[in-house]
Design a protein around this motif. Structure first.
Motif, PDB file in Angstrom:
ATOM      1  N   GLU A 181       1.353  -5.719  -1.709  1.00 49.34           N
ATOM      2  CA  GLU A 181       1.796  -6.634  -0.235  1.00 49.34           C
ATOM      3  C   GLU A 181       0.610  -5.021   0.992  1.00 49.34           C
ATOM      4  O   GLU A 181       1.513  -3.651   0.955  1.00 49.34           O
ATOM      5  CB  GLU A 181       2.612  -7.104  -0.008  1.00 49.34           C
ATOM      6  CG  GLU A 181       2.187  -6.841   1.490  1.00 49.34           C
ATOM      7  CD  GLU A 181       4.518  -7.226   2.481  1.00 49.34           C
ATOM      8  OE1 GLU A 181       4.415  -7.434   2.995  1.00 49.34           O
ATOM      9  OE2 GLU A 181       4.836  -8.284   0.945  1.00 49.34           O
ATOM     10  N   LYS A 182      -0.223  -5.507   1.150  1.00 49.85           N
ATOM     11  CA  LYS A 182      -0.825  -4.214   1.341  1.00 49.85           C
ATOM     12  C   LYS A 182       0.000  -3.806   2.759  1.00 49.85           C
ATOM     13  O   LYS A 182       0.292  -4.591   4.319  1.00 49.85           O
ATOM     14  CB  LYS A 182      -2.170  -4.162   2.403  1.00 49.85           C
ATOM     15  CG  LYS A 182      -3.235  -3.230   2.443  1.00 49.85           C
ATOM     16  CD  LYS A 182      -4.624  -4.089   2.809  1.00 49.85           C
ATOM     17  CE  LYS A 182      -5.202  -2.138   2.449  1.00 49.85           C
ATOM     18  NZ  LYS A 182      -5.907  -1.214   1.535  1.00 49.85           N
ATOM     19  N   ILE A 183       0.301  -2.480   3.586  1.00 57.06           N
ATOM     20  CA  ILE A 183       1.230  -2.436   4.411  1.00 57.06           C
ATOM     21  C   ILE A 183       0.547  -1.641   5.352  1.00 57.06           C
ATOM     22  O   ILE A 183       0.589  -2.118   6.552  1.00 57.06           O
ATOM     23  CB  ILE A 183       1.697  -1.128   4.394  1.00 57.06           C
ATOM     24  CG1 ILE A 183       3.302  -1.783   3.277  1.00 57.06           C
ATOM     25  CG2 ILE A 183       2.932  -0.674   4.892  1.00 57.06           C
ATOM     26  CD1 ILE A 183       3.736  -0.494   2.178  1.00 57.06           C
ATOM     27  N   SER A 212      -2.118   2.481   2.167  1.00 56.53           N
ATOM     28  CA  SER A 212      -0.747   2.039   1.197  1.00 56.53           C
ATOM     29  C   SER A 212      -0.373   0.487   0.871  1.00 56.53           C
ATOM     30  O   SER A 212      -0.522   0.122   1.730  1.00 56.53           O
ATOM     31  CB  SER A 212       0.629   3.037   1.443  1.00 56.53           C
ATOM     32  OG  SER A 212       0.790   3.008   2.981  1.00 56.53           O
ATOM     33  N   SER A 213       0.069   0.906  -0.419  1.00 57.04           N
ATOM     34  CA  SER A 213       0.985  -0.796  -0.324  1.00 57.04           C
ATOM     35  C   SER A 213       2.211  -1.017  -0.664  1.00 57.04           C
ATOM     36  O   SER A 213       2.635  -0.153  -1.397  1.00 57.04           O
ATOM     37  CB  SER A 213      -0.057  -1.593  -1.124  1.00 57.04           C
ATOM     38  OG  SER A 213      -1.036  -1.499  -1.390  1.00 57.04           O
ATOM     39  N   LYS A 214       3.219  -1.877  -1.114  1.00 55.92           N
ATOM     40  CA  LYS A 214       4.365  -2.442  -0.728  1.00 55.92           C
ATOM     41  C   LYS A 214       3.969  -2.279  -2.485  1.00 55.92           C
ATOM     42  O   LYS A 214       3.026  -3.708  -2.969  1.00 55.92           O
ATOM     43  CB  LYS A 214       4.753  -3.329  -0.030  1.00 55.92           C
ATOM     44  CG  LYS A 214       6.233  -4.060  -0.755  1.00 55.92           C
ATOM     45  CD  LYS A 214       7.042  -4.893   0.158  1.00 55.92           C
ATOM     46  CE  LYS A 214       8.469  -4.951  -0.429  1.00 55.92           C
ATOM     47  NZ  LYS A 214       9.166  -5.843   0.620  1.00 55.92           N
ATOM     48  N   GLY A 224       6.266  -4.489  -5.634  1.00 55.01           N
ATOM     49  CA  GLY A 224       7.438  -5.463  -6.106  1.00 55.01           C
ATOM     50  C   GLY A 224       7.410  -5.084  -7.078  1.00 55.01           C
ATOM     51  O   GLY A 224       6.432  -5.596  -8.250  1.00 55.01           O
ATOM     52  N   THR A 234      10.891  -2.136  -6.209  1.00 56.10           N
ATOM     53  CA  THR A 234      10.369  -1.449  -5.090  1.00 56.10           C
ATOM     54  C   THR A 234       9.965  -0.024  -4.877  1.00 56.10           C
ATOM     55  O   THR A 234      10.434   0.310  -4.987  1.00 56.10           O
ATOM     56  CB  THR A 234      10.768  -2.539  -3.212  1.00 56.10           C
ATOM     57  OG1 THR A 234      11.863  -1.828  -3.111  1.00 56.10           O
ATOM     58  CG2 THR A 234      10.635  -3.676  -3.215  1.00 56.10           C
ATOM     59  N   VAL A 245       5.655   2.078  -2.992  1.00 54.95           N
ATOM     60  CA  VAL A 245       4.620   1.626  -2.506  1.00 54.95           C
ATOM     61  C   VAL A 245       3.876   2.801  -3.694  1.00 54.95           C
ATOM     62  O   VAL A 245       3.792   3.753  -4.020  1.00 54.95           O
ATOM     63  CB  VAL A 245       5.460   3.610  -1.468  1.00 54.95           C
ATOM     64  CG1 VAL A 245       3.894   3.704  -0.982  1.00 54.95           C
ATOM     65  CG2 VAL A 245       6.129   3.433  -0.676  1.00 54.95           C
ATOM     66  N   TYR A 246       2.646   2.251  -2.991  1.00 54.50           N
ATOM     67  CA  TYR A 246       1.861   2.449  -4.340  1.00 54.50           C
ATOM     68  C   TYR A 246       0.785   3.169  -2.849  1.00 54.50           C
ATOM     69  O   TYR A 246       0.031   2.575  -2.161  1.00 54.50           O
ATOM     70  CB  TYR A 246       0.705   1.281  -4.590  1.00 54.50           C
ATOM     71  CG  TYR A 246      -0.790   1.653  -5.617  1.00 54.50           C
ATOM     72  CD1 TYR A 246      -1.093   2.848  -5.803  1.00 54.50           C
ATOM     73  CD2 TYR A 246      -1.005   0.968  -4.791  1.00 54.50           C
ATOM     74  CE1 TYR A 246      -2.338   2.925  -6.272  1.00 54.50           C
ATOM     75  CE2 TYR A 246      -2.787   0.998  -5.083  1.00 54.50           C
ATOM     76  CZ  TYR A 246      -3.622   2.145  -5.836  1.00 54.50           C
ATOM     77  OH  TYR A 246      -4.938   2.375  -6.131  1.00 54.50           O
TER      78      TYR A 246
END
Length: 137
Positions: free
Chosen positions: A83-85, A89-91, A93, A104, A106-107
């Protein structure tokens, strides 16, 4: 508080790059380190002083992942979501096949003071923080 300190230890000396466009599956992920929630180093992906080395890799396909402990010959699988933050960055899961609670993280792309970059994944479990670095596949 300890979680925040450890997270900023991972990211504090670098910043995220806003050009993150590559898929998480386009990297070979290897363990950078595992700490407890207080920031104490438990394992490293490479030789560091007296810290035990753990050969842990993470790979992604279309919507599935494989976490492999090459040191102990174990493997865990499951599905993942991104999920794009924001632009940098993206979350991430991870839902493991044999665990009730998802993991969970962060990428993103870490940019160092010398302008070098590395793709990173930071995951948090109930007991540990895992950091992975991506290399081009």
């Amino acid at each position: 508080m300890a979680i925040c300190v450890c997270f900023f230890m991972c990211v504090g000396l670098c910043s995220c790059d806003s050009s993150q466009t590559r898929s998480v599956s386009s990297y070979n992920w290897s363990l950078e380190f595992i700490t407890d929630l207080d920031g104490n180093m438990l394992f490293s992906g490479s030789v560091h002083d007296d810290i035990p080395v753990l050969d842990l890799t993470l790979s992604f396909e279309e919507k599935s992942f494989i976490l492999t402990d090459n040191t102990h010959k174990q493997e865990w699988t499951g599905t993942y979501s991104l999920e794009k933050i924001d632009n940098s960055s993206s979350k991430l899961g991870l839902t493991f096949e044999n665990l009730e609670e998802p993991v969970t993280g962060v990428y993103g792309t870490r940019v160092y003071s010398d302008d070098s970059e590395s793709a990173t994944i930071t995951l948090q479990t109930d007991e540990n923080i895992l950091s992975f670095v991506g290399e081009d596949s």
